[in-house]
Design a protein around this motif. Structure first.
Motif, short mmCIF file in Angstrom:
data_model
loop_
_atom_site.label_atom_id
_atom_site.label_comp_id
_atom_site.label_asym_id
_atom_site.label_seq_id
_atom_site.Cartn_x
_atom_site.Cartn_y
_atom_site.Cartn_z
N ARG A 181 0.83 -1.21 0.00
CA ARG A 181 0.00 0.00 0.00
C ARG A 181 0.86 1.25 0.00
O ARG A 181 0.52 2.26 -0.62
CB ARG A 181 -0.93 0.02 1.21
CG ARG A 181 -2.01 -1.06 1.17
CD ARG A 181 -3.20 -0.64 1.99
NE ARG A 181 -3.83 0.53 1.41
CZ ARG A 181 -4.66 1.34 2.07
NH1 ARG A 181 -4.92 1.10 3.34
NH2 ARG A 181 -5.21 2.38 1.50
N THR B 240 0.81 4.05 -2.89
CA THR B 240 0.64 5.46 -2.58
C THR B 240 1.62 6.31 -3.38
O THR B 240 1.33 7.44 -3.75
CB THR B 240 0.82 5.70 -1.06
OG1 THR B 240 -0.18 4.98 -0.35
CG2 THR B 240 0.69 7.18 -0.72
N THR C 80 -2.15 5.13 10.57
CA THR C 80 -2.48 5.76 9.29
C THR C 80 -3.62 5.02 8.58
O THR C 80 -3.71 3.79 8.63
CB THR C 80 -1.24 5.80 8.37
OG1 THR C 80 -1.58 6.49 7.16
CG2 THR C 80 -0.72 4.43 8.03
N ASN C 81 -4.51 5.78 7.98
CA ASN C 81 -5.66 5.26 7.24
C ASN C 81 -6.70 4.58 8.14
O ASN C 81 -7.48 3.75 7.68
CB ASN C 81 -5.22 4.27 6.14
CG ASN C 81 -6.19 4.23 4.98
OD1 ASN C 81 -6.64 5.26 4.51
ND2 ASN C 81 -6.52 3.04 4.52
N ASP D 186 -8.87 10.70 1.92
CA ASP D 186 -8.36 9.91 0.81
C ASP D 186 -7.97 8.53 1.32
O ASP D 186 -7.43 8.41 2.43
CB ASP D 186 -7.14 10.60 0.20
CG ASP D 186 -6.87 10.17 -1.24
OD1 ASP D 186 -7.55 9.22 -1.70
OD2 ASP D 186 -6.01 10.77 -1.89
N ASP D 187 -8.26 7.51 0.51
CA ASP D 187 -7.94 6.14 0.91
C ASP D 187 -6.48 5.84 0.57
O ASP D 187 -6.17 4.97 -0.23
CB ASP D 187 -8.87 5.16 0.21
CG ASP D 187 -8.69 3.73 0.73
OD1 ASP D 187 -8.20 3.58 1.86
OD2 ASP D 187 -9.00 2.78 -0.01
N LYS D 188 -5.59 6.60 1.19
CA LYS D 188 -4.16 6.41 1.00
C LYS D 188 -3.47 6.52 2.36
O LYS D 188 -3.99 7.16 3.28
CB LYS D 188 -3.57 7.48 0.07
CG LYS D 188 -4.01 7.35 -1.38
CD LYS D 188 -3.32 8.40 -2.22
CE LYS D 188 -3.70 8.27 -3.69
NZ LYS D 188 -3.04 9.32 -4.52
N LEU D 189 -2.30 5.89 2.46
CA LEU D 189 -1.54 6.02 3.69
C LEU D 189 -0.93 7.42 3.75
O LEU D 189 -0.43 7.94 2.76
CB LEU D 189 -0.44 4.96 3.74
CG LEU D 189 -0.91 3.50 3.63
CD1 LEU D 189 0.25 2.56 3.87
CD2 LEU D 189 -2.03 3.20 4.61
N ASP E 256 -8.92 1.12 12.99
CA ASP E 256 -9.62 0.44 11.91
C ASP E 256 -9.95 -0.98 12.38
O ASP E 256 -9.14 -1.89 12.31
CB ASP E 256 -8.74 0.40 10.66
CG ASP E 256 -9.41 -0.33 9.49
OD1 ASP E 256 -10.53 -0.84 9.67
OD2 ASP E 256 -8.80 -0.39 8.40
#
Length: 432
Positions: free
Chosen positions: A20, A24, A223-224, A242-245, A302
């Motif tokens: 991931r 990114t 993160t995330n 945003d679905d990013k690290l 999460d």
């Protein structure tokens, strides 16, 4: 690299996270090479056979270069050996990412064995992500300091330039090589950046001091984990989601909305990650100070991530490392909409005081809002105050806190207020 004591699930999770991180940066992952070892190889990290396997993806020789006797530590020399065949039907890899921190020697040797493919270790990937995502001036300065600190020991002498002889005021004089000069320039640049950052941080401290009386909540977590999504829902602000690290690197401070009395400020912080480079932890101390100086922490997790327990541990370790381990906190298990009902029940048994929510569900967000206000009200005092009509400034200050009731009498406005002791003392001082 799977060392002794590292479980298969932990290895898979780490590689998934590394993938991931690569995505990114815009990389496409075409393959992976893993190896079980008791310890990391001093020269190339991998064993000889695995190094050849890795080189097959890049067209390299799979043999680390060796310089002739007397060659300097920072110089390398390639060997003219045939490259092993590439994996059938697979594209060549131009970048190699290692899920460990590499020494300068290991990095050079792996580059040489893989036909000079670009080699990044986990630290290098994270620093590059921070470098691309930093937007504010303080964040850019902090990232640049970390990047230069990382790059300095990994510089090497380049061919064609030879050793440059320099002399004169401010220089070390004759005998200084180009490599030594480059490293000294980096040290000077870091010193200048730190001085500039110190001036900016003084301004930030002044702004935080102005907010000292406000009730402050810091969102912290891996993160995330969904911090920015929850921040946006709680404050009605247009925070980047945003679905990013590491989508969020700069501290964002907004008021809880609808606005409460007294006013509550919410701050979003940079996400944590395992093996976070120490230089980045140090560089981002100012954004982490929001957690240290907060009245309350919301640890966002999460809950749908299989390794969320380990992520929680990383978060707590970082918080304790900056001295925020004793700040009151509420555990928020986010993304619960992605968790099966049976697993939710297990989570409730394991974390009975936690809030199980989805930041996308307005009802869940309201529960978080109520929990924040409730946490602060538990430490508030309810008192009666009489404010004369000619003390307008005090009347204005009263209306910054929670007014339970008010009535207008001959001697002034009679208030019953519920507020922190510090706010009550400030109002009483204005009435003396």
């Amino acid at each position: 690299m799977q060392l002794s004591g590292v479980a298969d699930a932990e290895l898979r999770s780490s590689l998934k996270e590394l993938k991931r991180l690569c995505e990114t940066l815009g990389f496409e992952v075409v393959g992976e090479v893993t190896q079980k070892r008791k310890s990391l190889g001093a020269a190339t990290l991998l064993g000889e056979g695995k190094l050849v396997e890795l080189a097959a993806w890049t067209g390299g020789t799979g043999v680390a270069p060796k310089g002739p006797p007397g060659k300097k530590e920072d110089e390398t020399e390639s060997l003219d050996l045939p490259a092993p065949p590439a994996p059938t039907g697979e594209p060549r890899a131009t970048v190699i990412v290692i899920d460990h921190e590499l020494s300068p020697r290991q990095l050079r040797n792996i580059e040489g064995a893989t036909s000079s493919a670009e080699v990044l270790d986990r630290t290098g990937v994270i620093i590059e992500i921070f470098h691309r995502h930093a937007s504010s001036r303080p964040a850019r300065l902090q990232v640049e300091i970390a990047r230069l600190t990382y790059v300095a020991p990994r510089l090497r002498a380049t061919g064609g330039g030879g050793d440059r002889q320099r002399g004169g005021i401010g220089l070390r004089g004759a005998g200084e090589s180009s490599l030594e000069l480059d490293r000294r320039k980096i040290r000077d640049r870091i010193s200048g950046l730190k001085a500039e950052l110190a001036a900016i941080e003084d301004e930030s401290k002044t702004r935080r001091a102005r907010r000292q009386e406000a009730l402050r909540v810091a969102l912290v977590g891996y993160t995330n984990a969904g911090k920015s999504s929850l921040m946006r829902a709680l404050t009605g602000s247009h925070v980047l989601v945003d679905d990013k690290l590491f989508a969020t690197l700069d501290t964002t401070v907004r008021a809880l909305w609808p606005e409460s009395r007294p006013r509550i400020l919410i701050s979003d912080t940079v996400g944590f990650i395992k093996k976070l480079p120490h230089d980045l932890v140090a560089s981002f101390r100012s954004t982490l100070d929001e957690a240290l100086e907060a009245s309350l922490l919301l640890q966002i997790v999460d809950a749908a991530d299989p390794v969320f327990h380990a992520q929680m541990q990383v978060t707590r370790e970082v918080l304790e490392g900056i001295g925020a381990g004793d700040v009151p906190w509420i555990l928020v298990l986010n993304k619960i909409d992605k968790v099966a009902q049976t697993e939710r029940e297990e989570l409730l048994k394991e974390f009975p005081a936690a809030l199980l929510i989805s930041a996308k569900d307005p009802a869940d967000v309201q529960r978080v809002r109520d929990a924040i206000i409730g946490a602060f009200e538990a430490n508030m005092t309810e008192v009666d105050l009489v404010v004369p009509y000619d003390t307008g400034s005090a009347i204005g200050e009263v209306h910054k806190v929670h007014v339970v009731s008010e009535s207008y009498e001959e001697d002034g406005v009679h208030y019953r207020v519920r507020a922190p002791e510090s706010a009550i003392e400030r109002i009483r001082a204005m009435l003396r």
